[in-house]
Design a protein around this motif. Structure first.
Motif, PDB file in Angstrom:
ATOM      1  N   THR A 172      25.442  23.855   3.618  1.00  0.00           N
ATOM      2  CA  THR A 172      26.082  24.253   4.641  1.00  0.00           C
ATOM      3  C   THR A 172      25.330  25.165   5.516  1.00  0.00           C
ATOM      4  N   VAL A 173      24.866  26.443   4.453  1.00  0.00           N
ATOM      5  CA  VAL A 173      24.643  27.194   4.766  1.00  0.00           C
ATOM      6  C   VAL A 173      23.319  26.860   5.527  1.00  0.00           C
ATOM      7  N   GLU A 174      22.570  25.766   4.784  1.00  0.00           N
ATOM      8  CA  GLU A 174      21.300  25.079   5.565  1.00  0.00           C
ATOM      9  C   GLU A 174      21.448  24.486   6.773  1.00  0.00           C
ATOM     10  N   LEU A 175      22.334  24.122   7.154  1.00  0.00           N
ATOM     11  CA  LEU A 175      22.868  23.042   7.951  1.00  0.00           C
ATOM     12  C   LEU A 175      23.341  24.482   9.111  1.00  0.00           C
ATOM     13  N   VAL A 176      24.200  25.023   9.371  1.00  0.00           N
ATOM     14  CA  VAL A 176      24.613  26.169  10.209  1.00  0.00           C
ATOM     15  C   VAL A 176      24.220  27.525  10.118  1.00  0.00           C
ATOM     16  N   GLY A 177      23.498  27.767   8.662  1.00  0.00           N
ATOM     17  CA  GLY A 177      23.101  29.035   8.767  1.00  0.00           C
ATOM     18  C   GLY A 177      24.829  29.896   8.002  1.00  0.00           C
ATOM     19  N   ALA A 178      24.400  31.331   6.604  1.00  0.00           N
ATOM     20  CA  ALA A 178      25.038  31.501   6.265  1.00  0.00           C
ATOM     21  C   ALA A 178      26.576  32.658   6.849  1.00  0.00           C
ATOM     22  N   ASP A 179      26.044  32.993   7.960  1.00  0.00           N
ATOM     23  CA  ASP A 179      27.503  33.657   8.415  1.00  0.00           C
ATOM     24  C   ASP A 179      28.103  32.840   8.829  1.00  0.00           C
ATOM     25  N   VAL A 180      28.294  31.360   9.668  1.00  0.00           N
ATOM     26  CA  VAL A 180      28.841  30.478   9.745  1.00  0.00           C
ATOM     27  C   VAL A 180      29.446  29.709   8.570  1.00  0.00           C
ATOM     28  N   ALA A 181      28.405  29.290   7.952  1.00  0.00           N
ATOM     29  CA  ALA A 181      29.208  28.539   6.781  1.00  0.00           C
ATOM     30  C   ALA A 181      30.397  29.663   6.031  1.00  0.00           C
TER      31      ALA A 181
END
Length: 299
Positions: A172-181
């Motif tokens: 999910t970090v790869e898909l939406v970025g660390a902050d959003v994940a």
């Protein structure tokens, strides 16, 4: 599965059980500032829409979503401001009671699944590997047991016609970025915690659920969208029967479409067209949906 024609609105999307409309003049969801989310009476299982539908299902689930949005004070959601007032004048009569008037969001491609109990596909994986979606769990758990802590097991929302896919938090970090994940995970776990407490006061266990979120187009704020905590997106059990039960079937007396899944699993090998649901299965499912709504809203 033809969508209704609604004055002032144009149909832009149909999922297995919901239809989306944007105001006349908008090209698509990306071009619209509002969307009409209409819940149908269609029922799906094993990635198939079944026949017949469940009478009144769309209205029951919409009523439950609206009730939960009211309970989750402080959680931004996609309903237009003053929904109760606006809806009465802007929602077409043909779908009144089963439609939500919502702001369009930039939706994240993540289904935010939270599991508080061991069941379903999670139980099958646990038996094989003592994990659920790759997350290690203690030994000795039984089907239907409460987990030591709720776990977050996201899934990737596949394009229409493909299967959703369980993914790791790292994905999910790869898909939406660390902050959003991290925000998706933390919001999902907190809403699940709050909802579980509310459900328990009504004698109901919230075993698991899935949330969907988007970014508010004006502010970027993480916003809860789609349906929320309904019988289609959640697994609810009768708390008294869970405590007293001695078998999985007795413990996990469900308020959702499990009746449909169980019947279909016993009468269809998942090849070809699914068989038509018997009248008694349709009636039993509708009754369980109504019972859950009554229990929760009366508490």
């Amino acid at each position: 599965m033809a969508a209704l024609q609604l004055d002032g609105w144009q149909h832009v999307y149909s999922g297995k059980v919901r239809d989306l409309y944007v105001p006349d003049g908008a090209a698509d969801l990306a071009d619209a500032d509002r969307v009409l989310v209409v819940a149908s009476d269609r029922v799906s299982a094993f990635d198939h829409v079944l026949e017949p539908g469940i009478p009144g299902k769309g209205e029951l689930l919409t009523t439950l979503s609206l009730w939960w949005f009211d309970q989750l004070e402080g959680v931004p959601n996609h309903l237009v401001p003053d929904h109760a007032l606006d809806a009465s004048s802007l929602i077409p009569a043909a779908v009144a009671g089963r439609a939500m008037l919502c702001k369009t969001l930039d939706m994240y491609p993540i289904e935010c699944v939270v599991r508080g109990y061991l069941t379903g596909s999670g139980w099958l994986e646990y038996v094989a590997s003592q994990t659920v979606c790759g997350i290690p769990l203690p030994a000795g758990l039984q089907n239907g047991d409460r987990l030591p802590e709720p776990i977050y097991t996201p899934a990737w929302k596949a394009p229409m016609g493909e299967h959703d896919e369980n993914i790791s938090f790292e994905r999910t970090v790869e898909l939406v970025g660390a902050d959003v994940a991290a925000a998706l995970r933390d919001a999902s776990l907190e809403i699940f915690r709050r909802a579980s407490v509310i459900a328990e006061t009504a004698g109901v266990i919230l075993a698991d659920t899935k949330f969907e979120f988007g970014a508010d187009r004006a502010t970027g704020l993480l916003t809860l969208g789609d349906e929320v905590l309904t019988s289609d997106s959640s697994r609810y059990w009768d708390a008294a029967r869970w405590l007293a039960g001695t078998t999985p079937a007795e413990r996990m007396a469900s308020f959702d479409k499990q009746i449909v899944r169980d019947w279909l699993a016993a009468h269809w090998d998942q090849t070809g067209t699914p068989p038509e649901l018997p009248t008694e299965i349709v009636q039993q499912t509708a009754a369980r949906y109504r019972e859950l709504l009554g229990l929760l809203t009366a508490a």
